[in-house]
Design a protein around this motif. Sequence first.
Motif, PDB file in Angstrom:
ATOM      1  N   VAL A 185       1.148  -0.939   0.308  1.00  0.00           N
ATOM      2  CA  VAL A 185       0.179  -0.008   0.281  1.00  0.00           C
ATOM      3  C   VAL A 185       0.567   1.729   0.099  1.00  0.00           C
ATOM      4  O   VAL A 185       1.754   1.552   0.192  1.00  0.00           O
ATOM      5  CB  VAL A 185      -0.453   0.045   1.094  1.00  0.00           C
ATOM      6  N   GLN A 186       0.126   1.815  -0.766  1.00  0.00           N
ATOM      7  CA  GLN A 186       1.277   3.437  -0.636  1.00  0.00           C
ATOM      8  C   GLN A 186       0.101   4.385   0.188  1.00  0.00           C
ATOM      9  O   GLN A 186      -1.322   4.231   0.162  1.00  0.00           O
ATOM     10  CB  GLN A 186       1.572   4.208  -2.013  1.00  0.00           C
ATOM     11  N   ALA A 240      -5.080   8.711   1.925  1.00  0.00           N
ATOM     12  CA  ALA A 240      -5.656   8.211   0.967  1.00  0.00           C
ATOM     13  C   ALA A 240      -4.790   7.144   0.362  1.00  0.00           C
ATOM     14  O   ALA A 240      -3.201   7.298   0.281  1.00  0.00           O
ATOM     15  CB  ALA A 240      -5.869   8.635  -0.680  1.00  0.00           C
ATOM     16  N   ALA A 241      -5.202   6.139   0.395  1.00  0.00           N
ATOM     17  CA  ALA A 241      -4.527   4.956  -0.046  1.00  0.00           C
ATOM     18  C   ALA A 241      -4.914   4.052  -1.299  1.00  0.00           C
ATOM     19  O   ALA A 241      -5.397   4.365  -1.952  1.00  0.00           O
ATOM     20  CB  ALA A 241      -4.952   3.823   1.127  1.00  0.00           C
ATOM     21  N   SER A 242      -3.435   3.987  -1.839  1.00  0.00           N
ATOM     22  CA  SER A 242      -3.501   3.422  -2.969  1.00  0.00           C
ATOM     23  C   SER A 242      -2.024   1.688  -3.113  1.00  0.00           C
ATOM     24  O   SER A 242      -2.079   1.634  -2.264  1.00  0.00           O
ATOM     25  CB  SER A 242      -3.432   4.024  -4.255  1.00  0.00           C
ATOM     26  N   GLY A 243      -2.828   0.913  -3.665  1.00  0.00           N
ATOM     27  CA  GLY A 243      -2.045  -0.140  -4.514  1.00  0.00           C
ATOM     28  C   GLY A 243      -2.537  -1.554  -3.501  1.00  0.00           C
ATOM     29  O   GLY A 243      -1.765  -2.745  -3.657  1.00  0.00           O
ATOM     30  N   THR A 261      -5.128  -3.482  -0.097  1.00  0.00           N
ATOM     31  CA  THR A 261      -6.676  -4.281  -0.107  1.00  0.00           C
ATOM     32  C   THR A 261      -6.955  -3.395   0.666  1.00  0.00           C
ATOM     33  O   THR A 261      -6.376  -3.902   1.797  1.00  0.00           O
ATOM     34  CB  THR A 261      -6.776  -5.563  -0.055  1.00  0.00           C
ATOM     35  N   PHE A 262      -7.408  -1.901   1.091  1.00  0.00           N
ATOM     36  CA  PHE A 262      -7.815  -1.084   1.905  1.00  0.00           C
ATOM     37  C   PHE A 262      -8.122  -1.539   3.393  1.00  0.00           C
ATOM     38  O   PHE A 262      -7.500  -1.667   4.041  1.00  0.00           O
ATOM     39  CB  PHE A 262      -8.078   0.010   2.034  1.00  0.00           C
ATOM     40  N   LYS A 302     -13.587   4.450  -0.282  1.00  0.00           N
ATOM     41  CA  LYS A 302     -13.044   5.230  -0.491  1.00  0.00           C
ATOM     42  C   LYS A 302     -11.733   4.719  -0.775  1.00  0.00           C
ATOM     43  O   LYS A 302     -10.872   5.756  -0.963  1.00  0.00           O
ATOM     44  CB  LYS A 302     -13.499   6.713  -0.408  1.00  0.00           C
ATOM     45  N   ASN A 303     -11.322   4.067   0.427  1.00  0.00           N
ATOM     46  CA  ASN A 303     -10.462   4.127   0.610  1.00  0.00           C
ATOM     47  C   ASN A 303      -9.109   4.997   1.439  1.00  0.00           C
ATOM     48  O   ASN A 303      -8.042   5.288   0.490  1.00  0.00           O
ATOM     49  CB  ASN A 303      -9.115   3.523  -0.910  1.00  0.00           C
ATOM     50  N   THR A 304     -10.195   5.350   2.083  1.00  0.00           N
ATOM     51  CA  THR A 304      -9.130   6.960   2.557  1.00  0.00           C
ATOM     52  C   THR A 304      -9.292   6.684   4.163  1.00  0.00           C
ATOM     53  O   THR A 304     -10.453   6.596   4.925  1.00  0.00           O
ATOM     54  CB  THR A 304      -9.840   7.898   2.288  1.00  0.00           C
TER      55      THR A 304
END
Length: 129
Positions: A2-3, A23-26, A28-29, A76-78
């Motif tokens: 995760v980033q 905000a998370a990406s990359g 599975t939050f 929203k992965n946030t």
Amino acid sequence: QVQLVESGGGLVQAGGSLRLSCAASGGTFRRYVMGWFRQAPGKEREYVAAISKSGGTTDYADSVKGRFTISRDNGKNTMYLQMNSLKPGDTAVYLCAAVDSTWATSTWYSNRPSDYGYWGQGTQVTVSS
């Protein structure tokens, strides 16, 4: 992996409010327990708040309890940190962090920086008197 990217910092007068986002990406939050930490110049990294994978369990440092609220939106992965009644002592770089908690119970969280394997770059919060 995760980033994490923080936003929402800035300059505010004492008594004011700010809302930070992470905000998370990359990854599975919803697998990650999330936390907020802060670091002022010349001081050690300090725990602020943490939230469980589902968001159902939250925890706060005594210094921010009753003034800050941590939350997350897994759709929203946030993650967020609502900061009210800000004080000059809250001035610091605020960092969000994540720990892969696939193995953990739904209520688990951590207040130890060493448990967190992923960190954002931080966002500056400055509170003037």
